[in-house]
Design a protein around this motif. Structure first.
Motif, PDB file in Angstrom:
ATOM      1  N   GLY A 181       0.785  -1.227   0.000  1.00 45.01           N
ATOM      2  CA  GLY A 181       0.000   0.000   0.000  1.00 45.01           C
ATOM      3  C   GLY A 181       0.815   1.274   0.000  1.00 45.01           C
ATOM      4  O   GLY A 181       0.283   2.368  -0.210  1.00 45.01           O
ATOM      5  N   TYR A 182       2.111   1.152   0.205  1.00 40.25           N
ATOM      6  CA  TYR A 182       2.973   2.333   0.274  1.00 40.25           C
ATOM      7  C   TYR A 182       3.498   2.685  -1.114  1.00 40.25           C
ATOM      8  O   TYR A 182       3.997   1.830  -1.839  1.00 40.25           O
ATOM      9  CB  TYR A 182       4.137   2.084   1.229  1.00 40.25           C
ATOM     10  N   ALA A 183       3.414   3.956  -1.436  1.00 37.98           N
ATOM     11  CA  ALA A 183       3.771   4.400  -2.781  1.00 37.98           C
ATOM     12  C   ALA A 183       5.255   4.699  -2.946  1.00 37.98           C
ATOM     13  O   ALA A 183       5.795   4.578  -4.046  1.00 37.98           O
ATOM     14  CB  ALA A 183       2.963   5.648  -3.130  1.00 37.98           C
ATOM     15  N   TYR A 184       5.904   5.111  -1.879  1.00 41.30           N
ATOM     16  CA  TYR A 184       7.300   5.558  -1.971  1.00 41.30           C
ATOM     17  C   TYR A 184       8.156   4.818  -0.959  1.00 41.30           C
ATOM     18  O   TYR A 184       7.736   4.599   0.180  1.00 41.30           O
ATOM     19  CB  TYR A 184       7.382   7.071  -1.726  1.00 41.30           C
ATOM     20  N   TRP A 185       9.386   4.502  -1.391  1.00 41.85           N
ATOM     21  CA  TRP A 185      10.309   3.721  -0.573  1.00 41.85           C
ATOM     22  C   TRP A 185      11.706   4.316  -0.627  1.00 41.85           C
ATOM     23  O   TRP A 185      12.123   4.853  -1.663  1.00 41.85           O
ATOM     24  CB  TRP A 185      10.383   2.280  -1.070  1.00 41.85           C
ATOM     25  N   GLY A 186      12.413   4.194   0.493  1.00 38.98           N
ATOM     26  CA  GLY A 186      13.819   4.531   0.502  1.00 38.98           C
ATOM     27  C   GLY A 186      14.651   3.361   0.030  1.00 38.98           C
ATOM     28  O   GLY A 186      14.125   2.287  -0.294  1.00 38.98           O
ATOM     29  N   GLN A 187      15.956   3.559   0.023  1.00 36.97           N
ATOM     30  CA  GLN A 187      16.865   2.535  -0.494  1.00 36.97           C
ATOM     31  C   GLN A 187      17.242   1.507   0.567  1.00 36.97           C
ATOM     32  O   GLN A 187      17.805   0.461   0.244  1.00 36.97           O
ATOM     33  CB  GLN A 187      18.131   3.193  -1.054  1.00 36.97           C
ATOM     34  N   GLY A 188      16.951   1.802   1.814  1.00 39.50           N
ATOM     35  CA  GLY A 188      17.227   0.861   2.892  1.00 39.50           C
ATOM     36  C   GLY A 188      18.540   1.141   3.599  1.00 39.50           C
ATOM     37  O   GLY A 188      19.472   1.703   3.023  1.00 39.50           O
ATOM     38  N   THR A 189      18.607   0.735   4.854  1.00 41.86           N
ATOM     39  CA  THR A 189      19.831   0.838   5.639  1.00 41.86           C
ATOM     40  C   THR A 189      20.016  -0.459   6.415  1.00 41.86           C
ATOM     41  O   THR A 189      19.068  -0.994   6.989  1.00 41.86           O
ATOM     42  CB  THR A 189      19.798   2.062   6.574  1.00 41.86           C
ATOM     43  N   GLN A 190      21.233  -0.973   6.413  1.00 43.79           N
ATOM     44  CA  GLN A 190      21.506  -2.281   7.017  1.00 43.79           C
ATOM     45  C   GLN A 190      21.664  -2.146   8.530  1.00 43.79           C
ATOM     46  O   GLN A 190      22.435  -1.309   9.016  1.00 43.79           O
ATOM     47  CB  GLN A 190      22.779  -2.876   6.415  1.00 43.79           C
ATOM     48  N   VAL A 191      20.969  -3.007   9.241  1.00 47.12           N
ATOM     49  CA  VAL A 191      21.146  -3.144  10.688  1.00 47.12           C
ATOM     50  C   VAL A 191      21.608  -4.566  10.959  1.00 47.12           C
ATOM     51  O   VAL A 191      20.940  -5.524  10.562  1.00 47.12           O
ATOM     52  CB  VAL A 191      19.839  -2.850  11.445  1.00 47.12           C
ATOM     53  N   THR A 192      22.744  -4.685  11.613  1.00 48.15           N
ATOM     54  CA  THR A 192      23.290  -5.997  11.957  1.00 48.15           C
ATOM     55  C   THR A 192      23.517  -6.045  13.463  1.00 48.15           C
ATOM     56  O   THR A 192      24.200  -5.182  14.019  1.00 48.15           O
ATOM     57  CB  THR A 192      24.615  -6.249  11.218  1.00 48.15           C
ATOM     58  N   VAL A 193      22.930  -7.051  14.092  1.00 46.56           N
ATOM     59  CA  VAL A 193      23.047  -7.211  15.536  1.00 46.56           C
ATOM     60  C   VAL A 193      23.834  -8.485  15.819  1.00 46.56           C
ATOM     61  O   VAL A 193      23.416  -9.576  15.430  1.00 46.56           O
ATOM     62  CB  VAL A 193      21.668  -7.278  16.200  1.00 46.56           C
ATOM     63  N   SER A 194      24.962  -8.339  16.479  1.00 43.59           N
ATOM     64  CA  SER A 194      25.801  -9.489  16.782  1.00 43.59           C
ATOM     65  C   SER A 194      25.467 -10.029  18.165  1.00 43.59           C
ATOM     66  O   SER A 194      25.083  -9.287  19.067  1.00 43.59           O
ATOM     67  CB  SER A 194      27.269  -9.101  16.715  1.00 43.59           C
ATOM     68  N   SER A 195      25.651 -11.325  18.322  1.00 43.59           N
ATOM     69  CA  SER A 195      25.325 -11.963  19.614  1.00 43.59           C
ATOM     70  C   SER A 195      26.516 -11.957  20.553  1.00 43.59           C
ATOM     71  O   SER A 195      27.623 -11.631  20.176  1.00 43.59           O
ATOM     72  CB  SER A 195      24.858 -13.388  19.374  1.00 43.59           C
TER      73      SER A 195
END
Length: 124
Positions: free
Chosen positions: A110-124
């Motif tokens: 339903g969303y018309a516009y999107w960004g390019q994304g940003t990576q989130v990495t969580v280490s254990s």
């Protein structure tokens, strides 16, 4: 047209925090509902959080409720997602999205516009 640019992703240890931002340009930001979604490798894009155009109503996926917080500053044309108590399962590319009209805050189609994304990495 609305252009969206995310920032703020990175590598963090479990239990840590990050603050993602989504800067908007092109149209009147305060007219648009905003959402955050994420996509892990091999997985479908999933809803994380959303805000009504005014910011008065917010919505969260059960998996992030109580840990993440969405906000927006319409004067700065920017939306934010505060990520606290991060877990390895939160590792994904995070996308912000905008739409003038929405039937459902949780449905990415339903969303018309999107960004390019940003990576989130969580280490254990």
């Amino acid at each position: 047209q609305v252009q969206l640019v995310e920032a703020g992703g990175g590598l963090v240890q479990a239990g840590g925090s990050l603050r993602l931002s989504c800067a908007a340009s092109g149209r009147t930001f305060s007219n648009y509902h905003m959402g955050w979604f994420r996509q892990a490798p091999g997985e479908e894009r999933e809803f994380v959080a959303a805000s009504s155009y005014s910011g008065s109503n917010t919505y969260y996926a059960d998996s992030v409720k109580g840990r993440f917080a969405i906000s927006r500053d319409n004067a700065k044309n920017t939306a934010y997602l505060q990520l606290n108590s991060l877990k390895p399962a939160d590792t994904a590319i995070y996308y912000c999205a905008a739409s003038f009209l929405l039937k459902s805050y949780t449905d990415p189609t339903g969303y018309a516009y999107w960004g390019q994304g940003t990576q989130v990495t969580v280490s254990s």
